[in-house]
Structures are given as C-alpha cells and as structure tokens.
Design an enzyme around this catalytic site. Structure first.
Site, short mmCIF file in Angstrom:
data_model
loop_
_atom_site.label_atom_id
_atom_site.label_comp_id
_atom_site.label_asym_id
_atom_site.label_seq_id
_atom_site.Cartn_x
_atom_site.Cartn_y
_atom_site.Cartn_z
N LYS A 273 -2.48 6.63 1.32
CA LYS A 273 -2.35 7.05 2.72
C LYS A 273 -1.38 8.22 2.75
O LYS A 273 -0.17 8.05 2.97
CB LYS A 273 -1.87 5.86 3.56
CG LYS A 273 -2.19 6.01 5.04
CD LYS A 273 -2.13 4.67 5.73
CE LYS A 273 -2.14 4.79 7.23
NZ LYS A 273 -3.35 5.36 7.81
N GLU B 3 -16.19 6.47 4.88
CA GLU B 3 -15.32 6.01 5.97
C GLU B 3 -15.80 6.57 7.30
O GLU B 3 -16.55 7.55 7.34
CB GLU B 3 -13.89 6.53 5.74
CG GLU B 3 -13.31 6.08 4.43
CD GLU B 3 -11.86 5.70 4.54
OE1 GLU B 3 -11.50 4.95 5.47
OE2 GLU B 3 -11.10 6.14 3.69
N ARG C 82 0.83 -1.21 0.00
CA ARG C 82 0.00 0.00 0.00
C ARG C 82 0.87 1.26 0.00
O ARG C 82 0.56 2.24 -0.65
CB ARG C 82 -0.95 -0.01 1.21
CG ARG C 82 -1.96 1.13 1.16
CD ARG C 82 -3.03 0.97 2.22
NE ARG C 82 -2.49 1.08 3.57
CZ ARG C 82 -3.18 0.83 4.68
NH1 ARG C 82 -4.45 0.46 4.60
NH2 ARG C 82 -2.63 0.93 5.87
C1 LIG Z 1 -8.66 6.82 6.40
C2 LIG Z 1 -8.39 5.44 6.90
N1 LIG Z 1 -9.26 4.47 6.60
C3 LIG Z 1 -9.07 3.20 7.03
C4 LIG Z 1 -7.97 2.86 7.79
C5 LIG Z 1 -7.78 1.44 8.23
O1 LIG Z 1 -6.77 0.84 7.49
P1 LIG Z 1 -5.95 -0.37 8.10
O2 LIG Z 1 -6.94 -1.43 8.41
O3 LIG Z 1 -5.03 -0.78 7.00
O4 LIG Z 1 -5.24 0.15 9.29
C6 LIG Z 1 -7.04 3.84 8.14
C7 LIG Z 1 -5.86 3.51 8.95
O5 LIG Z 1 -4.85 3.16 8.43
C8 LIG Z 1 -7.25 5.16 7.69
O6 LIG Z 1 -6.39 6.12 8.00
#
Ligand SMILES: Cc1ncc(COP(=O)(O)O)c(C=O)c1O
Length: 355
Positions: free
Chosen positions: A198, A234, A96
């Site tokens: 991210k 989200e 990612r």
């Molecule tokens: C905006 C956002 N959505 C979802 C997630 C959850 O992602 P993950 O399960 O990979 O931590 C995160 C955290 O990383 C995030 O910052």
C-alpha cells in the site's frame, strides 16, 4: 517574509464536535485535535506521542518528496450501540504496513506499537467518533514516510510514523446502490512491482485512469492484469468478488493486487455461509458465470457492481438499480460484526478503552 513554523500552525482550522453534523458526513479530511507521531533516527524509534500539530516539517530533500518512500494504511473505529468503540482487525493493518515498508526498504513500525498508537489516537479524539445511529465511523490513516535528505536514489535512514483520524459518513446512507465500472487501458501495478504494497505511488498512477472513468460517467476503473489485459485485478481501490449462479464466492488471484483485509474477511464469512470461496484468476470474458458482483474495501465496505463495460460492451450483473440478496447479506453481516451487533470470528473486533 519567512513565516516560522510556529506562526504557520495556529490550529485555526481545528474543529469541535459542535461543528459537525454527524448524520451528513462525507469522506473528507477534517483537522481533529490530535494526531500521533513517532520518529526513527539512528536506528531506533522514539516513544510515540500525541500531537496537536497537524503539520509535518520536512527537509526539501526528504526522500519521500522525490522518490516516494511512503506507505500507508486505512482502517476505521466504529461506535457500538452501548457507546463503546471497536476496531476491526487492526493487527492485519499493522502486518500489511510492515510488509509494505519492507517492499520500499523502509523501517516498519512495530506491530504491537501500531495497535497501541491507533487506540491512543482514537481515544484522544473520541468525541469525534460518529454515533452508532449515524452509520458513520472514524477513519484512521496511519502512514510512514522517509525523511532523510537525499539527492541520489537510495533509501532513507530516518522515518516518521504518523496517524491522523477523521470522521466519515456511511458510504451508502440510503442503502446499497449498484454502480457502473469500466475497464482501463492503464495498469495499476506490475507483477513484481508494488501492487501488493500500500504505497502512495500506486495511487498517483491510478488518478488519470480514475479521472477518465469518472468523466465517462463510471464510478471507477476495472484494472486488468498487466501481462495479458485479460484477468480482473482490482476495482479502483477495492478488490473484486463475484458470486456464481451456483452460489460460489470467487475473487481474483494475482501477484499485483492489494491483499484486502475486507476480502480475507469475506472469504471467512463465505465459508460460514457454505459458499466454498476461492481465489482464482477471473477472465473479463467469464462474467456470465456470476449472478452478483461487488467491490470490497475499508472505505466502501461492500459495493454492489451493477455493470462492467469492456471494449464498449456492457455486462450487467444482478441489476443496475438493486443490490443482490447475497451481496446484501455479506454487507449486513460484516457491518453487524464491525459495529458489535453480532459476534464474528475470534479476534476480529478489538475494543478501544475510552477511559
Ligand atoms: C488498491 C486497493 N485495493 C483494495 C483495497 C481494500 O483493502 P482493505 O479491505 O484492506 O481496505 C484498498 C484499500 O485499502 C486499496 O487501496
């Protein structure tokens, strides 16, 4: 008087394991003995290495400071009952991060090197990994920044890849507790924007809506889709899931949400549990179909959603005070895999050699 960088880094805030009560950790930064750094110049990465310097020196014109060339990751190291240490799907974070870097025209850090770097910095700070019984973990924050001094808007050619780690406590030390969410008029990201990456800028944009929600007494924001403001995107910095009254696992599908590693993991676990998981648009007026709902992400693992308030109308899911049985079952299974108590799908758990 100008202080030299040397003088500014006496490591005076470095902590020792004795400074910590592992049973009372929150989610805050602590200056641990080691970080990890590699640099990209003239088209190649330097050999990465541990550093005891927890500061970074940058040009005042570094592209990260003005145009936000920054991507990051978040994962955890878990202390097993036998004293060993697990990572959870670090290959997914490595991948990612590379995709995020591509979106911002940055040089990605090689995926195999990413995993080795994570293992190296976890091993170096192993005395700070909370014990199994505490329910805590070592939070790992890899990040990549553009360091080239640039005035006009264009991508940098020089980068720092860095990792810091910090011990964090169990998110819900007293057991899972549902929290209340509220929809926002603000958007987190646009279709075709950087929502799937991210990148730091997404989080800067989320601070005002997050703060407004907190001030109004909610735990965080429900972002709706940026086109129609109708479909759930989200929940703060976590993905959403709902479990229908028929027992199906549903999670939103959209081009502007972050592909959560916890989400993809729960989809696999939902298959195991015969819950026929789907990624599908979920309208804010379609919440009645759900018996339970939750937020999922590395930091909060799985958090039951008690209610969502939209246009002053509150929708309660399972309960505002108790976690639903399926949400609890997902949490228990995921945690058991991460801490090594139960076997999960092949390749999810990676051992960190400590010697
Ligand atoms: C905006 C956002 N959505 C979802 C997630 C959850 O992602 P993950 O399960 O990979 O931590 C995160 C955290 O990383 C995030 O910052």
């Amino acid at each position: 008087m100008d202080q030299s960088n040397q003088e500014r880094r006496p490591n005076m805030s470095k902590i020792t394991p004795k400074d910590l009560d592992f049973n009372a950790l929150d989610f805050s930064y602590r200056d641990l003995p080691y970080s990890y750094q590699a640099e990209y110049h003239n088209g190649q990465w330097s050999a990465g290495q541990l550093t005891t310097d927890s500061t970074i020196q940058l040009s005042e014109a570094a592209v990260v400071l003005h145009y936000g060339q920054e991507v990051f990751e978040g994962l955890k190291a878990y202390r097993r009952k036998d004293g060993g240490v697990n990572l959870f799907r670090p290959d997914q974070n490595a991948k990612r991060m590379r995709h995020s870097a591509e979106r911002l025209l940055m040089q990605g850090y090689p995926e195999a090197d990413f995993i080795e770097a994570v293992k190296t910095v976890v091993k170096a700070n192993q005395d700070f990994i909370p014990p199994y019984e505490s329910g805590g973990s070592l939070y790992i924050r890899p990040f990549l920044i553009g360091t080239t001094p640039i005035v006009g808007v264009k991508p940098g050619q020089d980068f720092i890849f860095r990792i810091y780690v910090t011990p964090v406590g169990a998110y819900y030390p007293g057991g899972l507790k549902p929290t209340a969410f509220v929809t926002s008029e603000f958007d987190r990201a646009a279709h075709g924007g950087t929502g799937q990456a991210k990148v730091g800028g997404n989080y800067a944009a989320s601070m005002l809506p997050g703060e407004e929600a907190h001030r109004a007494g909610f735990s965080d924001v429900v972002y709706l889709d940026p086109r129609e403001h109708h479909y759930i995107e989200e929940l703060g910095s976590a993905n959403f899931f709902g479990i229908t009254k028929e027992g199906q696992f549903k999670t939103p599908k959209s081009p502007s949400i972050l592909p959560s590693i916890t989400k993809f993991s729960l989809i696999e676990l939902a298959k195991e549990m015969g819950m026929n998981p789907v990624e599908t648009p979920i309208g804010i007026d379609e919440l009645d179909q759900f018996a339970e709902a939750g937020a999922m992400g590395t930091a909060a693992v799985i958090s039951p959603v008690g209610s969502i308030t939209h246009q002053a109308k509150k929708h309660v899911f399972y309960s505002e005070s108790d976690v639903g049985p399926k949400t609890q079952a997902f949490y228990d299974r995921l945690i058991a895999i991460q801490y090594g108590d139960e076997k999960g799908p092949a390749g999810w758990v990676v051992d960190v050699p400590l010697k």
